[in-house]
Design a protein around this motif. Structure first.
Motif, PDB file in Angstrom:
ATOM      1  N   ARG A 200       0.830  -1.207   0.000  1.00 43.67           N
ATOM      2  CA  ARG A 200       0.000   0.000   0.000  1.00 43.67           C
ATOM      3  C   ARG A 200       0.865   1.257   0.000  1.00 43.67           C
ATOM      4  N   GLY A 201       1.972   1.212   0.752  1.00 46.29           N
ATOM      5  CA  GLY A 201       2.879   2.357   0.761  1.00 46.29           C
ATOM      6  C   GLY A 201       3.507   2.595  -0.598  1.00 46.29           C
ATOM      7  N   ALA A 202       3.938   1.493  -1.279  1.00 50.60           N
ATOM      8  CA  ALA A 202       4.524   1.642  -2.610  1.00 50.60           C
ATOM      9  C   ALA A 202       3.500   2.202  -3.593  1.00 50.60           C
ATOM     10  N   GLU A 203       2.240   1.737  -3.477  1.00 50.74           N
ATOM     11  CA  GLU A 203       1.191   2.242  -4.359  1.00 50.74           C
ATOM     12  C   GLU A 203       0.957   3.736  -4.128  1.00 50.74           C
ATOM     13  N   GLN A 204       0.904   4.144  -2.870  1.00 46.87           N
ATOM     14  CA  GLN A 204       0.718   5.552  -2.560  1.00 46.87           C
ATOM     15  C   GLN A 204       1.914   6.378  -3.026  1.00 46.87           C
ATOM     16  N   ALA A 205       3.134   5.826  -2.844  1.00 50.49           N
ATOM     17  CA  ALA A 205       4.326   6.543  -3.295  1.00 50.49           C
ATOM     18  C   ALA A 205       4.315   6.716  -4.806  1.00 50.49           C
ATOM     19  N   GLN A 206       3.909   5.670  -5.544  1.00 49.13           N
ATOM     20  CA  GLN A 206       3.829   5.761  -6.997  1.00 49.13           C
ATOM     21  C   GLN A 206       2.822   6.830  -7.421  1.00 49.13           C
ATOM     22  N   GLY A 207       1.672   6.871  -6.736  1.00 47.09           N
ATOM     23  CA  GLY A 207       0.680   7.901  -7.038  1.00 47.09           C
ATOM     24  C   GLY A 207       1.211   9.295  -6.769  1.00 47.09           C
ATOM     25  N   ILE A 208       1.931   9.442  -5.649  1.00 46.13           N
ATOM     26  CA  ILE A 208       2.496  10.757  -5.314  1.00 46.13           C
ATOM     27  C   ILE A 208       3.536  11.171  -6.353  1.00 46.13           C
ATOM     28  N   ARG A 209       4.398  10.209  -6.748  1.00 47.16           N
ATOM     29  CA  ARG A 209       5.398  10.534  -7.769  1.00 47.16           C
ATOM     30  C   ARG A 209       4.737  10.898  -9.098  1.00 47.16           C
ATOM     31  N   ALA A 210       3.697  10.155  -9.479  1.00 45.02           N
ATOM     32  CA  ALA A 210       3.014  10.460 -10.739  1.00 45.02           C
ATOM     33  C   ALA A 210       2.396  11.858 -10.693  1.00 45.02           C
ATOM     34  N   ARG A 211       1.744  12.189  -9.576  1.00 41.30           N
ATOM     35  CA  ARG A 211       1.160  13.525  -9.454  1.00 41.30           C
ATOM     36  C   ARG A 211       2.238  14.603  -9.455  1.00 41.30           C
ATOM     37  N   SER A 212       3.379  14.290  -8.790  1.00 44.07           N
ATOM     38  CA  SER A 212       4.468  15.269  -8.766  1.00 44.07           C
ATOM     39  C   SER A 212       5.044  15.479 -10.160  1.00 44.07           C
ATOM     40  N   ASP A 213       5.248  14.389 -10.926  1.00 41.56           N
ATOM     41  CA  ASP A 213       5.762  14.519 -12.295  1.00 41.56           C
ATOM     42  C   ASP A 213       4.786  15.303 -13.162  1.00 41.56           C
ATOM     43  N   ARG A 214       3.491  15.005 -13.018  1.00 40.20           N
ATOM     44  CA  ARG A 214       2.501  15.736 -13.805  1.00 40.20           C
ATOM     45  C   ARG A 214       2.504  17.217 -13.447  1.00 40.20           C
ATOM     46  N   ASP A 215       2.549  17.519 -12.142  1.00 40.95           N
ATOM     47  CA  ASP A 215       2.568  18.916 -11.718  1.00 40.95           C
ATOM     48  C   ASP A 215       3.825  19.613 -12.222  1.00 40.95           C
ATOM     49  N   ALA A 216       4.972  18.872 -12.187  1.00 43.27           N
ATOM     50  CA  ALA A 216       6.216  19.477 -12.676  1.00 43.27           C
ATOM     51  C   ALA A 216       6.124  19.789 -14.165  1.00 43.27           C
ATOM     52  N   GLN A 217       5.557  18.856 -14.931  1.00 39.56           N
ATOM     53  CA  GLN A 217       5.403  19.092 -16.370  1.00 39.56           C
ATOM     54  C   GLN A 217       4.488  20.286 -16.636  1.00 39.56           C
ATOM     55  N   VAL A 218       3.397  20.378 -15.871  1.00 37.23           N
ATOM     56  CA  VAL A 218       2.483  21.503 -16.040  1.00 37.23           C
ATOM     57  C   VAL A 218       3.187  22.811 -15.711  1.00 37.23           C
ATOM     58  N   ILE A 219       3.962  22.805 -14.601  1.00 42.13           N
ATOM     59  CA  ILE A 219       4.666  24.026 -14.197  1.00 42.13           C
ATOM     60  C   ILE A 219       5.690  24.432 -15.258  1.00 42.13           C
ATOM     61  N   VAL A 220       6.468  23.444 -15.768  1.00 43.25           N
ATOM     62  CA  VAL A 220       7.472  23.744 -16.788  1.00 43.25           C
ATOM     63  C   VAL A 220       6.810  24.252 -18.067  1.00 43.25           C
ATOM     64  N   ALA A 221       5.686  23.576 -18.469  1.00 42.19           N
ATOM     65  CA  ALA A 221       4.985  24.016 -19.687  1.00 42.19           C
ATOM     66  C   ALA A 221       4.458  25.434 -19.523  1.00 42.19           C
TER      67      ALA A 221
END
Length: 301
Positions: A200-221
């Motif tokens: 469950r922790g790995a799943e939550q960490a993966q979700g957090i990383r995915a959201r962080s990558d998406r937010d980073a891409q949005v911020i950079v764009a």
């Protein structure tokens, strides 16, 4: 001679009287009780401490402990009513309340009394264990079970002239092999639970990383978009300024552009083949940079 015989006889009587007086008295302490025997048969029971008298030579006393005595019971294995095998270690405390019955039942021997009481207590203990579950014995009804064992054993112990004061279960646990199996099962369950938590922790960490990558891409764009807008606005402003400058000072602007062209072309290692009077070098030929005036036609003579 007669006086000597008489003196010896008197001395013997005195000694006999002293011995008789001594043997007719006995002391009962605070920690004991006494049975008075006449020719081996009990005739009296004395429980009060102090100095007491008996018939000399024909009566004797048997001393019995009045204190609370300890009885350690051997470990026993038994099965509770939920089919769990238990190892039970218990002990008891008792006291002798009827010396006469105690003497008749076990010959006033504490060792014999311990043996008889051990059998009685074991029977009561086994019956109590068979009537309760493992959880009730270990935790829920432990005090009630010990009281039940004491009361049941007392009904039999009265035949020996003793009273059981207390029964205690030191330990009630699974046998060693069962304990190991339970421990292994508990460890397996905890390992499985830990694996689930880690998953469950790995799943939550993966979700957090995915959201962080998406937010980073949005911020950079968004940053690139804003930069392009700002750059475009700057280029437009630059173009406007250059256009205004060119419109107002065309000669200076032509000179400035030529100087930039000279600087860009005349670098180390650059080779160009141009005619000296080339238009590229017009500012070297004419400071104004304007085209040369056409030569006047020769007049005929």
């Amino acid at each position: 001679m007669n006086r000597n015989i008489l003196g010896g006889f008197v001395a013997a009587i005195v000694v006999f009287a002293l011995v008789a007086a001594y043997s007719s008295l006995y002391v009962v302490t605070q920690t004991e009780q006494v049975i008075v025997l006449r020719f081996g048969q009990p005739v009296d029971t004395v429980t009060q401490p102090g100095l007491h008298a008996k018939l000399p030579f024909i009566e004797s006393v048997t001393r019995i402990d009045k204190r609370i005595l300890d009885l350690d019971m051997p470990e026993r294995e038994a099965t509770a009513n939920d089919q769990k095998r238990l190892v039970v270690d218990a002990f008891s405390r008792y006291r002798i309340i009827n010396p006469l019955v105690f003497r008749q039942a076990v010959s006033a021997s504490v060792e014999q009394a311990n043996t008889r009481l051990t059998n009685v207590l074991n029977d009561a203990l086994l019956e109590a264990i068979r009537s309760n579950s493992f959880q009730q014995i270990v935790r829920d009804r432990r005090d009630q079970i010990m009281a039940r064992i004491r009361d049941q054993a007392n009904r039999e112990a009265a035949r020996f002239g003793v009273q059981i004061v207390d029964v205690r279960i030191r330990r009630a646990d699974l046998p060693e092999q069962n304990s190991k199996a339970v421990f292994e099962r508990m460890r397996s369950e905890r390992a499985q639970e830990a694996a689930q938590i880690r998953a469950r922790g790995a799943e939550q960490a993966q979700g957090i990383r995915a959201r962080s990558d998406r937010d980073a891409q949005v911020i950079v764009a968004e940053a690139n978009r804003d930069a392009e807008i700002t750059r475009g606005q700057g280029e437009a402003e630059k173009t406007k300024l250059l256009a205004d400058a060119y419109g107002g000072q065309q000669d200076f602007f032509a000179f400035y552009r030529s100087m930039q062209a000279y600087e860009a072309s005349m670098k180390t290692g650059t080779r160009m083949v141009l005619a000296p009077d080339s238009e590229f070098f017009r500012f070297f030929q004419r400071p104004s940079g304007l085209p040369a005036a056409p030569a006047a036609p020769a007049q005929a003579q």
